[in-house]
Design an enzyme around this catalytic site. Structure first.
Site, mmCIF file in Angstrom:
data_model
loop_
_atom_site.group_PDB
_atom_site.id
_atom_site.type_symbol
_atom_site.label_atom_id
_atom_site.label_comp_id
_atom_site.label_asym_id
_atom_site.label_seq_id
_atom_site.Cartn_x
_atom_site.Cartn_y
_atom_site.Cartn_z
ATOM 1 N N ASP A 185 0.723 -1.133 0.040
ATOM 2 C CA ASP A 185 0.009 -0.121 -0.173
ATOM 3 C C ASP A 185 0.759 1.189 0.028
ATOM 4 O O ASP A 185 1.713 1.313 0.598
ATOM 5 C CB ASP A 185 -0.898 -0.045 1.178
ATOM 6 N N THR A 226 -5.031 6.485 0.869
ATOM 7 C CA THR A 226 -6.272 6.551 1.498
ATOM 8 C C THR A 226 -6.298 5.665 2.594
ATOM 9 O O THR A 226 -7.215 5.522 3.513
ATOM 10 C CB THR A 226 -7.198 6.450 0.500
ATOM 11 N N LYS A 280 2.045 -12.667 -14.719
ATOM 12 C CA LYS A 280 2.501 -13.396 -15.719
ATOM 13 C C LYS A 280 3.779 -14.133 -15.361
ATOM 14 O O LYS A 280 3.960 -15.114 -15.669
ATOM 15 C CB LYS A 280 2.733 -12.428 -16.918
ATOM 16 N N TYR A 327 -11.852 7.514 -12.539
ATOM 17 C CA TYR A 327 -12.260 6.287 -11.841
ATOM 18 C C TYR A 327 -12.729 5.326 -12.551
ATOM 19 O O TYR A 327 -12.326 4.071 -12.999
ATOM 20 C CB TYR A 327 -13.000 6.530 -10.543
ATOM 21 N N GLN A 375 -4.448 -13.080 -24.456
ATOM 22 C CA GLN A 375 -3.200 -12.984 -25.286
ATOM 23 C C GLN A 375 -2.208 -13.917 -24.725
ATOM 24 O O GLN A 375 -1.416 -14.692 -25.281
ATOM 25 C CB GLN A 375 -2.465 -11.569 -25.186
ATOM 26 N N THR A 407 -20.366 -0.995 -0.948
ATOM 27 C CA THR A 407 -19.899 -1.776 0.325
ATOM 28 C C THR A 407 -19.617 -0.860 1.445
ATOM 29 O O THR A 407 -19.013 0.023 1.476
ATOM 30 C CB THR A 407 -18.526 -2.768 0.007
HETATM 31 N N1 NAD Z 1 -15.847 0.171 -0.870
HETATM 32 C C1 NAD Z 1 -16.578 0.093 -2.070
HETATM 33 O O1 NAD Z 1 -17.815 0.475 -1.972
HETATM 34 C C2 NAD Z 1 -16.199 -0.253 -3.436
HETATM 35 C C3 NAD Z 1 -16.910 -0.448 -4.731
HETATM 36 C C4 NAD Z 1 -16.564 -0.771 -5.803
HETATM 37 C C5 NAD Z 1 -15.165 -0.981 -6.140
HETATM 38 N N2 NAD Z 1 -14.380 -1.011 -4.896
HETATM 39 C C6 NAD Z 1 -12.793 -1.175 -5.018
HETATM 40 O O2 NAD Z 1 -12.343 -1.805 -4.006
HETATM 41 C C7 NAD Z 1 -10.875 -1.545 -3.892
HETATM 42 C C8 NAD Z 1 -10.755 -1.090 -2.551
HETATM 43 O O3 NAD Z 1 -11.718 -0.004 -2.188
HETATM 44 P P1 NAD Z 1 -11.742 0.630 -0.542
HETATM 45 O O4 NAD Z 1 -13.283 0.751 -0.324
HETATM 46 O O5 NAD Z 1 -11.140 -0.417 0.308
HETATM 47 O O6 NAD Z 1 -10.821 1.754 -0.827
HETATM 48 P P2 NAD Z 1 -9.730 2.294 0.027
HETATM 49 O O7 NAD Z 1 -9.567 3.650 -0.521
HETATM 50 O O8 NAD Z 1 -9.806 2.072 1.562
HETATM 51 O O9 NAD Z 1 -8.767 1.324 -0.354
HETATM 52 C C9 NAD Z 1 -7.645 1.529 -1.390
HETATM 53 C C10 NAD Z 1 -6.372 1.395 -0.842
HETATM 54 O O10 NAD Z 1 -5.559 1.610 -2.239
HETATM 55 C C11 NAD Z 1 -4.153 2.078 -1.583
HETATM 56 N N3 NAD Z 1 -3.708 2.986 -2.805
HETATM 57 C C12 NAD Z 1 -4.370 3.895 -3.654
HETATM 58 N N4 NAD Z 1 -3.556 4.247 -4.558
HETATM 59 C C13 NAD Z 1 -2.285 3.329 -4.581
HETATM 60 C C14 NAD Z 1 -0.997 3.153 -5.239
HETATM 61 N N5 NAD Z 1 -0.962 3.887 -6.376
HETATM 62 N N6 NAD Z 1 -0.494 2.253 -5.091
HETATM 63 C C15 NAD Z 1 -0.638 1.376 -3.676
HETATM 64 N N7 NAD Z 1 -1.582 1.410 -2.872
HETATM 65 C C16 NAD Z 1 -2.562 2.315 -3.361
HETATM 66 C C17 NAD Z 1 -4.751 3.308 -0.815
HETATM 67 O O11 NAD Z 1 -4.084 3.780 0.146
HETATM 68 C C18 NAD Z 1 -5.892 2.289 0.143
HETATM 69 O O12 NAD Z 1 -5.213 1.940 1.304
HETATM 70 C C19 NAD Z 1 -10.624 -0.182 -4.928
HETATM 71 O O13 NAD Z 1 -9.916 -0.746 -5.930
HETATM 72 C C20 NAD Z 1 -12.013 0.140 -5.144
HETATM 73 O O14 NAD Z 1 -12.245 0.550 -6.366
HETATM 74 C C21 NAD Z 1 -14.780 -0.515 -3.653
#
Ligand code: NAD
Length: 312
Positions: free
Chosen positions: A32, A36, A104, A144, A161, A174
């Site tokens: 991470d 966020t 991969k 996004y 591929q 969620t």
């Molecule tokens: N919570 C929801 O309702 C929901 C809905 C649809 C999709 N998602 C997907 O699930 C995943 C997790 O969501 P979440 O709700 O836990 O959000 P979140 O923001 O709490 O978690 C995302 C995590 O990714 C880390 N992060 C961001 N950019 C990064 C990078 N470049 N390199 C390394 N780490 C990075 C952040 O620090 C954070 O810990 C995301 O991909 C999100 O798009 C979540």
């Protein structure tokens, strides 16, 4: 025991996934950049012998030996992903390329945390996986939505591929403990406002609907998807199909928290979808999964978490 990489593992969903994978007896590497996410979300795991935390940005390549990759890294709430939209697209797209490249090289199975936002503002309701979506490519949410769509494209191209073993889940709203208190998402917003005794802000007239999945249900589905047969790639919707209007949700939160907050109405933000509800037939058929936690129980747990957080 598998060696499992969770990108975005210090975030809301990622930290619950790490908990679950450790409970299931796996060796977990949590990666991470703490954009966020926070160390607090995984602090209770730091002394676990099979847990490792690495600060790393997935837009840069990563070289580790693993059997499974859950790719969750990406800010998920509009306030966060719109803060630096270019970085958001890079995280989704370069992050997917880097993680697919890693998978991969080490022949790992890889799961992408995609989103219901790939459906945009949908004309069909509820959304099934074969609906292609209605997404604005140049709006404020596009970094996004389009980033996640491109990541799905990359997953399926690597699969076709290079014959890679991919899994794609489309996550619908969620909620649960460890959500960010100030991320502008509706559940956390309502709860924090109610706990602070502030007015509860409803965008639009409150008649727009969302469906909310409790985090434990979501994690169960992700784990089932990862371990599903190699022929099943998804995409598969994961979410709770029970719909609530924003007004109903606000009233529920108010009733559970108590207090004297009033409901106030503000204009609807640009590109805000009117309605979003998953069709989870595929998840039921292929994963034998459906949500089990009702909104009242889920809200109680979440409210208890925020109460502790605000009192700390
Ligand atoms: N919570 C929801 O309702 C929901 C809905 C649809 C999709 N998602 C997907 O699930 C995943 C997790 O969501 P979440 O709700 O836990 O959000 P979140 O923001 O709490 O978690 C995302 C995590 O990714 C880390 N992060 C961001 N950019 C990064 C990078 N470049 N390199 C390394 N780490 C990075 C952040 O620090 C954070 O810990 C995301 O991909 C999100 O798009 C979540």
């Amino acid at each position: 025991m598998s060696r499992v990489l969770v990108t975005g593992g210090a975030g809301f969903l990622g930290s619950h996934l790490c908990d679950r994978l450790l409970r299931d007896g796996h060796d977990v590497l949590c990666v991470d950049n703490f954009f966020t996410g926070s160390k607090r979300n995984v602090a209770h795991l730091l002394d676990e012998p099979y847990f490792e935390l690495m600060r790393h940005d997935v837009t840069f390549p990563l070289y580790v030996e693993v059997d499974r990759i859950f790719n969750l890294a990406c800010p998920a709430s509009p306030v966060h992903y719109q803060h630096d939209p270019v970085q958001t697209t890079k995280t989704s797209v370069h992050g997917a390329i880097n993680m697919l490249g890693l998978a991969k090289r080490v022949k790992a199975r890889i799961l992408q945390a995609s989103t219901s936002e790939v459906y945009g503002d949908p004309e069909v309701h509820p959304q099934r996986e074969d609906y292609w979506g209605r997404v604005n490519p140049i709006g404020f949410r596009s970094c996004y939505d389009e980033g996640k769509r491109c990541a799905e494209t990359l997953f399926f191209d690597y699969h076709r591929q290079h014959g890679m073993d991919i899994k794609v889940v489309r996550i619908f709203n969620t909620y649960g403990p460890r959500m960010h208190p100030d991320d502008g998402r509706v559940v956390s917003n309502f709860i924090v406002q109610a706990l602070k005794g502030e007015d509860i802000t409803i965008y639009g007239d409150g008649s727009q609907t969302r469906s909310f999945c409790y985090v434990d249900d979501l994690i169960e589905a992700m784990v089932r998807m990862m371990e599903s047969g190699p022929g099943f790639t998804g995409p598969v919707n994961i979410g709770n199909p029970v719909e609530h209007t924003m007004l109903q949700l606000a009233e529920k939160v108010l009733a559970l928290v108590g207090g004297r907050s009033k409901l106030v109405f503000r204009p609807l933000p640009a590109d805000d979808p009117r309605q979003r509800q998953p069709d989870i037939t595929l998840a039921k058929d292929r994963l034998g999964w459906q949500p089990t936690v009702g909104i009242d129980d889920g809200l109680r747990e979440t409210i208890a978490y925020f109460r502790r957080l605000l009192e700390a």
